[in-house]
Design a protein around this motif. Sequence first.
Motif, PDB file in Angstrom:
ATOM      1  N   UNK A  68       0.657  -1.565  -0.410  1.00  0.00           N
ATOM      2  CA  UNK A  68      -0.117   0.077  -0.156  1.00  0.00           C
ATOM      3  C   UNK A  68       0.794   1.249  -0.191  1.00  0.00           C
ATOM      4  N   UNK A  69       1.663   1.301   1.137  1.00  0.00           N
ATOM      5  CA  UNK A  69       2.726   2.553   0.859  1.00  0.00           C
ATOM      6  C   UNK A  69       3.375   2.407  -0.456  1.00  0.00           C
ATOM      7  N   UNK A  70       4.334   1.912  -0.806  1.00  0.00           N
ATOM      8  CA  UNK A  70       4.373   1.999  -2.868  1.00  0.00           C
ATOM      9  C   UNK A  70       2.910   2.199  -3.658  1.00  0.00           C
ATOM     10  N   UNK A  71       1.893   1.433  -3.042  1.00  0.00           N
ATOM     11  CA  UNK A  71       1.209   2.018  -4.134  1.00  0.00           C
ATOM     12  C   UNK A  71       0.662   3.588  -4.199  1.00  0.00           C
ATOM     13  N   UNK A  72       1.007   4.002  -2.381  1.00  0.00           N
ATOM     14  CA  UNK A  72       0.582   5.563  -2.486  1.00  0.00           C
ATOM     15  C   UNK A  72       2.078   6.730  -2.455  1.00  0.00           C
ATOM     16  N   UNK A  73       2.828   6.530  -2.028  1.00  0.00           N
ATOM     17  CA  UNK A  73       4.028   6.902  -3.124  1.00  0.00           C
ATOM     18  C   UNK A  73       3.614   7.476  -4.972  1.00  0.00           C
ATOM     19  N   UNK A  75       0.509   7.420  -5.947  1.00  0.00           N
ATOM     20  CA  UNK A  75      -0.091   8.831  -5.921  1.00  0.00           C
ATOM     21  C   UNK A  75       0.073  10.282  -5.705  1.00  0.00           C
ATOM     22  N   UNK A  76       1.190  10.362  -5.418  1.00  0.00           N
ATOM     23  CA  UNK A  76       1.857  11.497  -4.987  1.00  0.00           C
ATOM     24  C   UNK A  76       2.717  11.709  -6.105  1.00  0.00           C
ATOM     25  N   UNK A  77       2.238  11.159  -7.690  1.00  0.00           N
ATOM     26  CA  UNK A  77       3.580  11.311  -8.609  1.00  0.00           C
ATOM     27  C   UNK A  77       2.298  12.241  -9.151  1.00  0.00           C
ATOM     28  N   UNK A  78       2.806  13.421  -9.534  1.00  0.00           N
ATOM     29  CA  UNK A  78       2.182  14.331 -10.688  1.00  0.00           C
ATOM     30  C   UNK A  78       1.534  13.626 -11.804  1.00  0.00           C
ATOM     31  N   UNK A  79       2.153  13.064 -12.425  1.00  0.00           N
ATOM     32  CA  UNK A  79       1.876  12.476 -13.937  1.00  0.00           C
ATOM     33  C   UNK A  79       1.087  11.395 -13.839  1.00  0.00           C
ATOM     34  N   UNK A  80       0.999  11.055 -12.317  1.00  0.00           N
ATOM     35  CA  UNK A  80      -0.565  10.198 -12.317  1.00  0.00           C
ATOM     36  C   UNK A  80      -1.875   9.998 -12.851  1.00  0.00           C
ATOM     37  N   UNK A  81      -2.247   9.580 -13.812  1.00  0.00           N
ATOM     38  CA  UNK A  81      -3.579   9.971 -14.629  1.00  0.00           C
ATOM     39  C   UNK A  81      -4.597   9.654 -13.538  1.00  0.00           C
ATOM     40  N   UNK A  82      -4.566   8.945 -13.391  1.00  0.00           N
ATOM     41  CA  UNK A  82      -6.147   8.084 -12.038  1.00  0.00           C
ATOM     42  C   UNK A  82      -5.353   8.395 -11.091  1.00  0.00           C
ATOM     43  N   UNK A  83      -6.472   9.406 -10.184  1.00  0.00           N
ATOM     44  CA  UNK A  83      -5.811   8.839  -8.665  1.00  0.00           C
ATOM     45  C   UNK A  83      -6.632   8.120  -8.334  1.00  0.00           C
ATOM     46  N   UNK A  86      -5.466   4.310  -8.517  1.00  0.00           N
ATOM     47  CA  UNK A  86      -4.360   4.515  -7.479  1.00  0.00           C
ATOM     48  C   UNK A  86      -5.359   3.868  -6.381  1.00  0.00           C
ATOM     49  N   UNK A  87      -6.092   5.471  -5.746  1.00  0.00           N
ATOM     50  CA  UNK A  87      -6.518   4.930  -4.270  1.00  0.00           C
ATOM     51  C   UNK A  87      -7.180   4.170  -3.668  1.00  0.00           C
ATOM     52  N   UNK A  88      -7.776   3.203  -4.631  1.00  0.00           N
ATOM     53  CA  UNK A  88      -8.595   2.189  -4.538  1.00  0.00           C
ATOM     54  C   UNK A  88      -7.588   0.725  -3.748  1.00  0.00           C
ATOM     55  N   UNK A  89      -6.775   1.442  -5.100  1.00  0.00           N
ATOM     56  CA  UNK A  89      -5.450  -0.101  -5.041  1.00  0.00           C
ATOM     57  C   UNK A  89      -4.879  -0.171  -3.507  1.00  0.00           C
ATOM     58  N   UNK A  90      -5.153   1.037  -3.510  1.00  0.00           N
ATOM     59  CA  UNK A  90      -4.110   1.048  -1.860  1.00  0.00           C
ATOM     60  C   UNK A  90      -4.905   0.679  -0.894  1.00  0.00           C
ATOM     61  N   UNK A  91      -6.027   1.149  -0.787  1.00  0.00           N
ATOM     62  CA  UNK A  91      -7.127   0.951   0.009  1.00  0.00           C
ATOM     63  C   UNK A  91      -6.815  -0.734   0.437  1.00  0.00           C
ATOM     64  N   UNK A  92      -7.159  -1.345  -1.759  1.00  0.00           N
ATOM     65  CA  UNK A  92      -7.426  -3.416  -0.814  1.00  0.00           C
ATOM     66  C   UNK A  92      -5.752  -3.773  -0.522  1.00  0.00           C
ATOM     67  N   UNK A 106      -1.762   1.737   9.714  1.00  0.00           N
ATOM     68  CA  UNK A 106      -2.185   1.740   8.509  1.00  0.00           C
ATOM     69  C   UNK A 106      -3.869   2.739   7.900  1.00  0.00           C
ATOM     70  N   UNK A 107      -3.536   3.307   9.004  1.00  0.00           N
ATOM     71  CA  UNK A 107      -4.785   4.398   9.210  1.00  0.00           C
ATOM     72  C   UNK A 107      -3.843   5.605   8.796  1.00  0.00           C
ATOM     73  N   UNK A 108      -3.027   5.380   9.063  1.00  0.00           N
ATOM     74  CA  UNK A 108      -1.656   6.880   8.625  1.00  0.00           C
ATOM     75  C   UNK A 108      -1.423   6.542   7.047  1.00  0.00           C
ATOM     76  N   UNK A 109      -1.810   5.458   5.956  1.00  0.00           N
ATOM     77  CA  UNK A 109      -1.103   5.297   4.706  1.00  0.00           C
ATOM     78  C   UNK A 109      -3.404   6.045   4.210  1.00  0.00           C
ATOM     79  N   UNK A 110      -4.209   5.274   4.859  1.00  0.00           N
ATOM     80  CA  UNK A 110      -5.193   5.193   3.947  1.00  0.00           C
ATOM     81  C   UNK A 110      -5.444   6.693   3.769  1.00  0.00           C
ATOM     82  N   UNK A 111      -5.061   7.779   5.625  1.00  0.00           N
ATOM     83  CA  UNK A 111      -5.416   9.079   5.159  1.00  0.00           C
ATOM     84  C   UNK A 111      -4.829   9.571   3.824  1.00  0.00           C
ATOM     85  N   UNK A 112      -3.293   9.170   2.920  1.00  0.00           N
ATOM     86  CA  UNK A 112      -2.972   9.278   2.807  1.00  0.00           C
ATOM     87  C   UNK A 112      -3.692   9.047   1.507  1.00  0.00           C
ATOM     88  N   UNK A 113      -4.472   7.861   1.232  1.00  0.00           N
ATOM     89  CA  UNK A 113      -5.117   7.584  -0.239  1.00  0.00           C
ATOM     90  C   UNK A 113      -6.451   9.000   0.204  1.00  0.00           C
TER      91      UNK A 113
END
Length: 208
Positions: A68-73, A75-83, A86-92, A106-113
């Motif tokens: 989830x953390x790798x997926x979160x990083x 999500x912060x990329x400006x070149x990612x088109x579908x945030x 990606x957030x759904x992948x994080x929470x999965x 876990x909730x820290x990463x959920x917050x970022x998603x």
Amino acid sequence: MKQTILALALLISLAGKAQTDKYTQMMQKNIALLDSAKTIDDLQSLAGTFDRIGDAEKTKWLPYYYAALAQTWIGWRPDLKDKDANAEKIRAYLSKAEALDKNSEIYAVENMSYTQEMLVDPQSRYMTKGRDAATSLQKGMQLDPNNPRLYYLQGMSIFGTPPQFGGGKDKAKPIFEKSVALFNSAKPQPLAPNWGQKQAEDMLAQCN
């Protein structure tokens, strides 16, 4: 007979230790790769690797957390088109981690998603995704009020909120100060999350 039982017990014990050592080595290797990953492809590959480690281990939450953390990083990329996707992948991944251990990390990463989704369109999403992000922080703090990453994320939220709405750097400064103090007093644990200290220190410097 007794010697046979003792020998079998020793073999089982040694096999278990070898498996644990292998898991630790794999995690350490991939956490180091995560810390140095530069591209979306690298991060996506690491998310998949951590997920597979979790599936193989079956009882450990940290591999799913790091997926989830790798997926979160990503999500912060400006070149990612579908945030949102990606957030759904994080929470999965987080759901798989939470099924094994419910904790503040876990909730820290959920917050970022949720924050990443909110930032797609802050004006229309603040009351929904912004509220979800705040709820994640609250849940995390209930589980561990001394988690420095939670205060860093809370400080980021306040820092990014206009002063007329109760935010700004003056309001964020004491939150970042608390985060940095908690980071400085934290005792490192093997394989445990350790991100956020430099970010908190940098944000505190911006508030001075």
